[in-house]
Design an enzyme around this catalytic site. Structure first.
Site, PDB file in Angstrom:
ATOM      1  N   HIS A  72       4.772  -7.328  11.972  1.00  0.00           N
ATOM      2  CA  HIS A  72       5.075  -5.930  12.234  1.00  0.00           C
ATOM      3  C   HIS A  72       4.714  -5.341  13.457  1.00  0.00           C
ATOM      4  O   HIS A  72       3.336  -5.372  13.772  1.00  0.00           O
ATOM      5  CB  HIS A  72       4.591  -5.086  11.028  1.00  0.00           C
ATOM      6  CG  HIS A  72       5.458  -4.982   9.697  1.00  0.00           C
ATOM      7  ND1 HIS A  72       5.203  -4.104   8.653  1.00  0.00           N
ATOM      8  CD2 HIS A  72       6.096  -6.158   9.214  1.00  0.00           C
ATOM      9  CE1 HIS A  72       6.022  -4.402   7.731  1.00  0.00           C
ATOM     10  NE2 HIS A  72       6.525  -5.572   8.007  1.00  0.00           N
ATOM     11  N   TYR A 201       3.219   5.725   6.245  1.00  0.00           N
ATOM     12  CA  TYR A 201       2.157   6.473   5.736  1.00  0.00           C
ATOM     13  C   TYR A 201       2.562   7.842   5.800  1.00  0.00           C
ATOM     14  O   TYR A 201       3.249   8.494   6.590  1.00  0.00           O
ATOM     15  CB  TYR A 201       0.886   6.345   6.591  1.00  0.00           C
ATOM     16  CG  TYR A 201       0.402   4.935   6.819  1.00  0.00           C
ATOM     17  CD1 TYR A 201       0.666   4.071   7.550  1.00  0.00           C
ATOM     18  CD2 TYR A 201      -0.839   4.830   6.162  1.00  0.00           C
ATOM     19  CE1 TYR A 201       0.321   2.900   7.431  1.00  0.00           C
ATOM     20  CE2 TYR A 201      -1.604   3.493   6.078  1.00  0.00           C
ATOM     21  CZ  TYR A 201      -0.906   2.806   6.794  1.00  0.00           C
ATOM     22  OH  TYR A 201      -1.733   1.257   6.647  1.00  0.00           O
ATOM     23  N   PRO A 293      -9.296   2.429   2.150  1.00  0.00           N
ATOM     24  CA  PRO A 293      -8.203   1.566   2.620  1.00  0.00           C
ATOM     25  C   PRO A 293      -6.938   2.020   3.374  1.00  0.00           C
ATOM     26  O   PRO A 293      -5.893   1.453   3.899  1.00  0.00           O
ATOM     27  CB  PRO A 293      -7.495   1.191   1.205  1.00  0.00           C
ATOM     28  CG  PRO A 293      -7.677   2.246   0.444  1.00  0.00           C
ATOM     29  CD  PRO A 293      -8.999   2.810   0.764  1.00  0.00           C
ATOM     30  N   LYS A 297      -8.638  -1.637   6.838  1.00  0.00           N
ATOM     31  CA  LYS A 297      -9.568  -2.317   7.494  1.00  0.00           C
ATOM     32  C   LYS A 297     -10.341  -3.465   6.835  1.00  0.00           C
ATOM     33  O   LYS A 297     -11.299  -4.187   7.616  1.00  0.00           O
ATOM     34  CB  LYS A 297     -10.563  -1.435   8.413  1.00  0.00           C
ATOM     35  CG  LYS A 297      -9.742  -0.681   9.531  1.00  0.00           C
ATOM     36  CD  LYS A 297      -9.639  -1.450  10.673  1.00  0.00           C
ATOM     37  CE  LYS A 297      -8.588  -1.094  11.694  1.00  0.00           C
ATOM     38  NZ  LYS A 297      -7.503  -1.891  11.811  1.00  0.00           N
ATOM     39  N   TYR A 385      -5.557   0.575  14.887  1.00  0.00           N
ATOM     40  CA  TYR A 385      -4.919  -0.057  13.952  1.00  0.00           C
ATOM     41  C   TYR A 385      -4.719  -1.568  13.975  1.00  0.00           C
ATOM     42  O   TYR A 385      -4.915  -2.460  13.114  1.00  0.00           O
ATOM     43  CB  TYR A 385      -3.394   0.637  13.591  1.00  0.00           C
ATOM     44  CG  TYR A 385      -2.870   0.466  12.443  1.00  0.00           C
ATOM     45  CD1 TYR A 385      -3.059   1.083  11.384  1.00  0.00           C
ATOM     46  CD2 TYR A 385      -1.947  -0.732  12.249  1.00  0.00           C
ATOM     47  CE1 TYR A 385      -2.442   0.709  10.229  1.00  0.00           C
ATOM     48  CE2 TYR A 385      -1.106  -1.069  11.055  1.00  0.00           C
ATOM     49  CZ  TYR A 385      -1.468  -0.214   9.854  1.00  0.00           C
ATOM     50  OH  TYR A 385      -0.947  -0.557   8.640  1.00  0.00           O
TER      51      TYR A 385
HETATM   52  C1  PHB Z   1      -1.578  -2.737   1.057  1.00  0.00           C
HETATM   53  O1  PHB Z   1      -0.381  -3.595   1.599  1.00  0.00           O
HETATM   54  O2  PHB Z   1      -1.896  -3.086   0.289  1.00  0.00           O
HETATM   55  C2  PHB Z   1      -1.946  -1.817   2.136  1.00  0.00           C
HETATM   56  C3  PHB Z   1      -1.366  -1.655   3.395  1.00  0.00           C
HETATM   57  C4  PHB Z   1      -1.877  -0.915   4.196  1.00  0.00           C
HETATM   58  C5  PHB Z   1      -2.898  -0.065   3.982  1.00  0.00           C
HETATM   59  C6  PHB Z   1      -3.599  -0.282   2.703  1.00  0.00           C
HETATM   60  C7  PHB Z   1      -3.052  -1.117   1.811  1.00  0.00           C
HETATM   61  O3  PHB Z   1      -3.338   1.014   4.738  1.00  0.00           O
END
Ligand code: PHB
Ligand code: APR
Length: 394
Positions: A72, A201, A293, A297, A385
């Protein structure tokens, strides 16, 4: 039994460390409390920084990730009913992230270890670590009713947040930093195509949401929920309905729903142990630190601890120098604090904070608006990120 390194815990940290040590000709045993199947039922985040994918390649376990993982080059941020894109690739001179579930990565590491015939003890009970303030540390455990002792040069505490290693260190020898957030993430996995080709997000008036994915046909979604919510009280329908309310019209139209194949609520925590080394006991990964989460990270910080620890042991046995083991804690903690800071900041920027006023909410929106319309702002998100280098700033 004698091994150079005794590794406690067969999560991603312990397995990756074992793999890197084996490549360097250092022998290790892994002692794990659970069964391999149980370890593989844990579903966690699935975003790998380049430093992590490089390390998996170095360990010789990256083949399936490159075949099946999704690269990505950006992700979407949705707030105030508008979508914005963080162009990771453009803002970080060509860096990307890899979407590949931690469960798959753990399976790859387990398979590689089994193929090499490296020793792993699953379902070990009463695991205990001893004498790590001396040069002859020991690990004891029980298996099938027998008491077993391992003598070693070093113990690697890769046994997660609830492990025995950190718990065996006298409280006066360490400083703990902790913040528990007043909400959790309700997550579901479903055999449905993702709502968007990149992650979204979401900061919505109803709370945070995240649209993630595991493949073109498997999705992972999260909703911010009060800690008092019970997972049993959330039907699949209720989940999809609430997710739709937090998405924009485009997301609502594109959302394909289906039965959940996993559903759970996870609390959010920031936690750091200082230092990460106690004599001949070294903590790595979740045993030493936890991040919320939001920035994905956790696994990436664990991987860089392991990289650092493997380098320290290789220097000890190869170059006969203790500088790597002496510098381990400080080197890791610098990156850990940066990852912790980003995860905390991104969490408080994106969630509804129970004690916050209408003014706090407006501040969030103003900050998000600024970040999306300033290249410097967007780059700050992007470079954190994709991950800061291990020795950034040195
Ligand atoms: C996930 O795909 O579980 C996931 C992806 C990004 C995040 C947290 C969890 O920031
Ligand atoms: N004895 C032996 N093994 C133990 C003990 C013990 N007393 N206590 C815990 N363990 C095992 C757990 O069963 C688990 O398999 O240690 C392992 C630790 O694995 P993880 O919790 O996955 O931690 P780590 O390997 O550091 O992985 C970090 O996991 O939680 C995520 O966000 C985090 O992605 C990051 C990654």
């Amino acid at each position: 039994m004698r091994f150079q390194v005794a590794i406690i815990g067969a999560g991603p940290s312990g397995l990756l460390l074992g793999q890197l040590l084996n490549k360097a000709g250092i022998d290790s045993i892994i002692v794990e409390r659970q069964s391999a199947d149980h370890v593989l039922t844990r579903i966690r985040a699935g975003i790998l920084e380049q430093v992590t994918t490089d390390l998996l390649d170095e360990a010789g376990v990256g083949a399936r990730m490159h075949r099946e993982g999704l690269v990505h080059g950006g992700f979407a941020m949705l707030f105030g009913n508008q979508r914005h894109r963080i162009d990771l690739h453009k803002l970080t001179d060509g860096k990307n992230v890899m979407v590949y579930g931690q469960t798959e990565l753990t399976r790859d590491l387990m398979d590689a270890r089994a193929t090499l015939g490296l020793p792993t003890v699953y379902e070990a009970s009463h695991v205990a670590v001893h004498d790590f303030d001396s040069k002859q540390p020991r690990v004891t455990y029980e298996k099938d009713g027998q008491q077993v002792e391992i003598q070693c040069d070093f113990i690697a505490g890769c046994d997660g947040f609830h492990g025995v290693c950190r718990a065996s260190v006298p409280a006066s020898s360490m400083q703990l930093f902790e913040k528990v957030y007043p909400f959790g993430w309700l997550g579901i996995l479903s055999e449905t195509p993702p709502v968007h080709d990149e992650l979204i997000y979401v900061n919505s008036p109803r709370g945070f949401a995240l649209c993630s994915q595991r493949s073109q046909s498997r999705s992972r979604y999260y909703l911010q929920v009060p800690l008092t919510d019970k997972v049993e009280a959330w039907s699949d329908d209720a989940f999809w309905q609430e997710l739709r309310l937090r998405l924009d019209a485009q997301g609502g139209d594109a959302l394909i729903t289906g039965p959940s194949i996993e559903k759970s609520i996870a609390p959010l925590r920031s936690f750091i142990t200082e230092p990460m080394r106690f004599g001949r006991l070294f903590l790595a990964g979740d045993a030493a630190h936890i991040v919320p989460p939001t920035g994905a990270k956790g696994l990436n910080l664990a991987a860089t601890d392991v990289k650092c620890l493997a380098q320290a042991f290789i220097a000890f046995y190869g170059d006969k120098t203790e500088s790597g083991i002496d510098g381990y804690s400080a080197r890791c903690l610098k990156r850990v604090w940066r990852g912790e800071r980003f995860s905390w900041w991104f969490t408080q920027l994106m969630h509804r904070l129970p004690d916050d006023s209408a003014m706090g909410e407006r501040f969030q929106l103003a900050e998000l608006d600024y970040l999306m319309h300033s290249e410097a702002g967007a780059r700050t998100i992007a470079e954190n990120y994709v991950g800061l280098p291990l020795d950034f700033g040195d």
